[in-house]
Design a protein around this motif. Structure first.
Motif, PDB file in Angstrom:
ATOM      1  N   PHE A  19       0.841  -1.200   0.000  1.00 31.58           N
ATOM      2  CA  PHE A  19       0.000   0.000   0.000  1.00 31.58           C
ATOM      3  C   PHE A  19       0.874   1.247   0.000  1.00 31.58           C
ATOM      4  CE2 PHE A  19      -1.979   3.484   2.272  1.00 31.58           C
ATOM      5  CZ  PHE A  19      -3.162   3.656   1.559  1.00 31.58           C
ATOM      6  N   PHE A  20       1.851   1.296   0.958  1.00 34.88           N
ATOM      7  CA  PHE A  20       2.676   2.501   1.074  1.00 34.88           C
ATOM      8  C   PHE A  20       3.706   2.607  -0.046  1.00 34.88           C
ATOM      9  CE2 PHE A  20       1.103   1.965   5.462  1.00 34.88           C
ATOM     10  CZ  PHE A  20       0.448   3.185   5.571  1.00 34.88           C
ATOM     11  N   SER A  21       4.125   1.492  -0.608  1.00 32.81           N
ATOM     12  CA  SER A  21       5.085   1.603  -1.710  1.00 32.81           C
ATOM     13  C   SER A  21       4.377   2.125  -2.965  1.00 32.81           C
ATOM     14  CB  SER A  21       5.832   0.299  -1.953  1.00 32.81           C
ATOM     15  OG  SER A  21       5.000  -0.649  -2.509  1.00 32.81           O
ATOM     16  N   GLN A  76      -3.078   5.138  12.083  1.00 29.52           N
ATOM     17  CA  GLN A  76      -1.869   5.907  12.421  1.00 29.52           C
ATOM     18  C   GLN A  76      -2.170   6.927  13.515  1.00 29.52           C
ATOM     19  OE1 GLN A  76      -0.095   7.442   8.797  1.00 29.52           O
ATOM     20  NE2 GLN A  76       0.363   5.390   8.043  1.00 29.52           N
ATOM     21  N   ARG A  77      -1.086   7.439  14.101  1.00 26.84           N
ATOM     22  CA  ARG A  77      -1.151   8.465  15.146  1.00 26.84           C
ATOM     23  C   ARG A  77      -1.873   7.981  16.409  1.00 26.84           C
ATOM     24  NH1 ARG A  77       1.201  13.588  13.863  1.00 26.84           N
ATOM     25  NH2 ARG A  77       1.959  13.377  11.745  1.00 26.84           N
ATOM     26  N   ARG A  78      -1.781   6.665  16.684  1.00 21.73           N
ATOM     27  CA  ARG A  78      -2.340   6.113  17.926  1.00 21.73           C
ATOM     28  C   ARG A  78      -1.246   5.441  18.753  1.00 21.73           C
ATOM     29  NH1 ARG A  78      -7.432   2.324  16.884  1.00 21.73           N
ATOM     30  NH2 ARG A  78      -5.679   0.929  17.232  1.00 21.73           N
ATOM     31  N   ILE A  80       0.930   3.182  17.631  1.00 20.38           N
ATOM     32  CA  ILE A  80       1.290   1.817  17.198  1.00 20.38           C
ATOM     33  C   ILE A  80       2.693   1.793  16.573  1.00 20.38           C
ATOM     34  CG2 ILE A  80       0.664  -0.108  15.675  1.00 20.38           C
ATOM     35  CD1 ILE A  80      -2.271   0.728  16.005  1.00 20.38           C
ATOM     36  N   GLY A  81       2.975   2.789  15.744  1.00 21.68           N
ATOM     37  CA  GLY A  81       4.306   2.863  15.108  1.00 21.68           C
ATOM     38  C   GLY A  81       5.397   2.901  16.166  1.00 21.68           C
ATOM     39  N   ARG A  82       5.166   3.691  17.220  1.00 20.67           N
ATOM     40  CA  ARG A  82       6.150   3.789  18.305  1.00 20.67           C
ATOM     41  C   ARG A  82       6.349   2.427  18.971  1.00 20.67           C
ATOM     42  NH1 ARG A  82       4.274   8.064  21.959  1.00 20.67           N
ATOM     43  NH2 ARG A  82       5.751   9.416  20.899  1.00 20.67           N
TER      44      ARG A  82
HETATM   45  C1  LIG Z   1       5.784   6.496  10.128  1.00 16.52           C
HETATM   46  C2  LIG Z   1       4.681   5.629  10.741  1.00 16.52           C
HETATM   47  C3  LIG Z   1       5.212   4.214  10.940  1.00 16.52           C
HETATM   48  C4  LIG Z   1       4.291   6.232  12.104  1.00 16.52           C
HETATM   49  O1  LIG Z   1       3.339   5.371  12.749  1.00 16.52           O
HETATM   50  P1  LIG Z   1       2.228   5.923  13.757  1.00 16.52           P
HETATM   51  O2  LIG Z   1       1.570   4.753  14.392  1.00 16.52           O
HETATM   52  O3  LIG Z   1       1.369   6.903  13.066  1.00 16.52           O
HETATM   53  O4  LIG Z   1       3.139   6.706  14.803  1.00 16.52           O
HETATM   54  P2  LIG Z   1       2.813   6.947  16.359  1.00 16.52           P
HETATM   55  O5  LIG Z   1       1.358   7.200  16.518  1.00 16.52           O
HETATM   56  O6  LIG Z   1       3.418   5.842  17.168  1.00 16.52           O
HETATM   57  O7  LIG Z   1       3.612   8.286  16.591  1.00 16.52           O
HETATM   58  C5  LIG Z   1       4.716   8.424  17.481  1.00 16.52           C
HETATM   59  C6  LIG Z   1       5.083   9.899  17.529  1.00 16.52           C
HETATM   60  O8  LIG Z   1       5.524  10.340  16.248  1.00 16.52           O
HETATM   61  C7  LIG Z   1       4.673  11.364  15.760  1.00 16.52           C
HETATM   62  N1  LIG Z   1       4.491  11.177  14.322  1.00 16.52           N
HETATM   63  C8  LIG Z   1       3.943  10.107  13.697  1.00 16.52           C
HETATM   64  N2  LIG Z   1       3.967  10.304  12.364  1.00 16.52           N
HETATM   65  C9  LIG Z   1       4.519  11.508  12.166  1.00 16.52           C
HETATM   66  C10 LIG Z   1       4.801  12.277  11.001  1.00 16.52           C
HETATM   67  N3  LIG Z   1       4.512  11.833   9.794  1.00 16.52           N
HETATM   68  N4  LIG Z   1       5.361  13.498  11.158  1.00 16.52           N
HETATM   69  C11 LIG Z   1       5.654  13.966  12.390  1.00 16.52           C
HETATM   70  N5  LIG Z   1       5.424  13.283  13.540  1.00 16.52           N
HETATM   71  C12 LIG Z   1       4.869  12.075  13.421  1.00 16.52           C
HETATM   72  C13 LIG Z   1       3.369  11.228  16.530  1.00 16.52           C
HETATM   73  O9  LIG Z   1       2.665  12.435  16.611  1.00 16.52           O
HETATM   74  C14 LIG Z   1       3.870  10.759  17.881  1.00 16.52           C
HETATM   75  O10 LIG Z   1       4.364  11.825  18.665  1.00 16.52           O
HETATM   76  P3  LIG Z   1       3.533  12.352  19.961  1.00 16.52           P
HETATM   77  O11 LIG Z   1       3.388  11.160  20.866  1.00 16.52           O
HETATM   78  O12 LIG Z   1       4.411  13.426  20.499  1.00 16.52           O
HETATM   79  O13 LIG Z   1       2.240  12.835  19.406  1.00 16.52           O
HETATM   80  C15 LIG Z   1       3.397   5.642   9.866  1.00 16.52           C
HETATM   81  O14 LIG Z   1       3.048   6.973   9.576  1.00 16.52           O
HETATM   82  C16 LIG Z   1       3.516   4.879   8.552  1.00 16.52           C
HETATM   83  O15 LIG Z   1       3.245   3.680   8.496  1.00 16.52           O
HETATM   84  N6  LIG Z   1       3.911   5.588   7.451  1.00 16.52           N
HETATM   85  C17 LIG Z   1       3.993   5.012   6.123  1.00 16.52           C
HETATM   86  C18 LIG Z   1       5.179   4.122   5.955  1.00 16.52           C
HETATM   87  C19 LIG Z   1       6.478   4.782   6.363  1.00 16.52           C
HETATM   88  O16 LIG Z   1       6.792   5.897   5.947  1.00 16.52           O
HETATM   89  N7  LIG Z   1       7.276   4.071   7.210  1.00 16.52           N
HETATM   90  C20 LIG Z   1       8.527   4.548   7.796  1.00 16.52           C
HETATM   91  C21 LIG Z   1       9.739   4.200   7.085  1.00 16.52           C
HETATM   92  S1  LIG Z   1      10.157   2.565   6.728  1.00 16.52           S
END
Ligand SMILES: CC(C)(COP(=O)(O)OP(=O)(O)OC[C@H]1O[C@@H](n2cnc3c(N)ncnc32)[C@H](O)[C@@H]1OP(=O)(O)O)[C@@H](O)C(=O)NCCC(=O)NCCS
Length: 150
Positions: A19-21, A76-78, A80-82
């Motif tokens: 999806f992301f690619s 996203q932004r919950r 989970i990524g962290r």
């Molecule tokens: C990058 C990614 C993994 C983040 O996952 P997520 O679950 O949305 O991130 P989280 O909710 O755990 O966020 C952790 C912190 O980072 C911040 N954050 C998340 N995405 C962000 C972004 N794009 N820009 C700035 N800050 C961001 C959040 O606000 C949070 O900070 P806070 O606790 O101070 O609010 C997700 O956006 C994603 O899957 N992106 C597409 C694929 C990608 O680019 N992967 C990364 C490289 S391989």
């Protein structure tokens, strides 16, 4: 629930990364690559559905890469990524690896988690020699970041 991936998760992992690619946000991974690196992967599962994945790939002495980190867009932004990233960082520490890098189009997420932007040439030659396999080579827009375990 966060857990290590199983081979039965590969199709869903491929779907998430695919999806992301297609959106141009990360590099695609072939089924073959995913099966071969399944032990690198973590998945985040909720009510039987995988919402996120991410991999820790040891690549050199004292160095590993966080790869293929993807959270379903609606989830996203919950935090989970962290969680997935922290699982990778803890795993690296357990393996005795103190430096973890990422190449990403989302540097701010990684910076929030303690990574700092570095110069790609500071990574071992082996890492960027693999860039030649990338569909974007040589026009790379990925940002290299490094995390150092204290
Ligand atoms: C990058 C990614 C993994 C983040 O996952 P997520 O679950 O949305 O991130 P989280 O909710 O755990 O966020 C952790 C912190 O980072 C911040 N954050 C998340 N995405 C962000 C972004 N794009 N820009 C700035 N800050 C961001 C959040 O606000 C949070 O900070 P806070 O606790 O101070 O609010 C997700 O956006 C994603 O899957 N992106 C597409 C694929 C990608 O680019 N992967 C990364 C490289 S391989």
């Amino acid at each position: 629930m966060l857990r290590k991936a199983k081979v039965t998760d590969v199709n869903r992992i491929k779907e998430l990364i695919g999806f992301f690619s297609r959106e141009g946000e990360m590099l695609p991974r072939s089924l073959n690559e995913l099966y071969e690196s399944i032990r690198d992967f973590w998945v985040y599962e909720e009510k039987g559905k995988i919402l996120a994945c991410g991999a820790l790939h040891p690549s050199w002495e004292d160095l590993a890469e966080v790869k293929s980190l993807a959270v379903e867009r609606e989830k996203q932004r919950r935090g989970i990524g962290r969680e997935v990233l922290n699982a990778c960082l803890n795993e690296a520490e357990g393996l005795g690896i103190k430096k973890i890098f990422a190449l990403t189009y989302r540097p701010r997420f990684f910076q929030k988690e303690g990574f700092r932007i570095i110069n790609k040439v500071d990574l071992p030659h082996k890492i960027w020699s693999e860039c030649i396999k990338c569909p974007h080579f040589p026009d790379c827009k990925e940002v290299p970041l490094l995390y150092e375990v204290k």
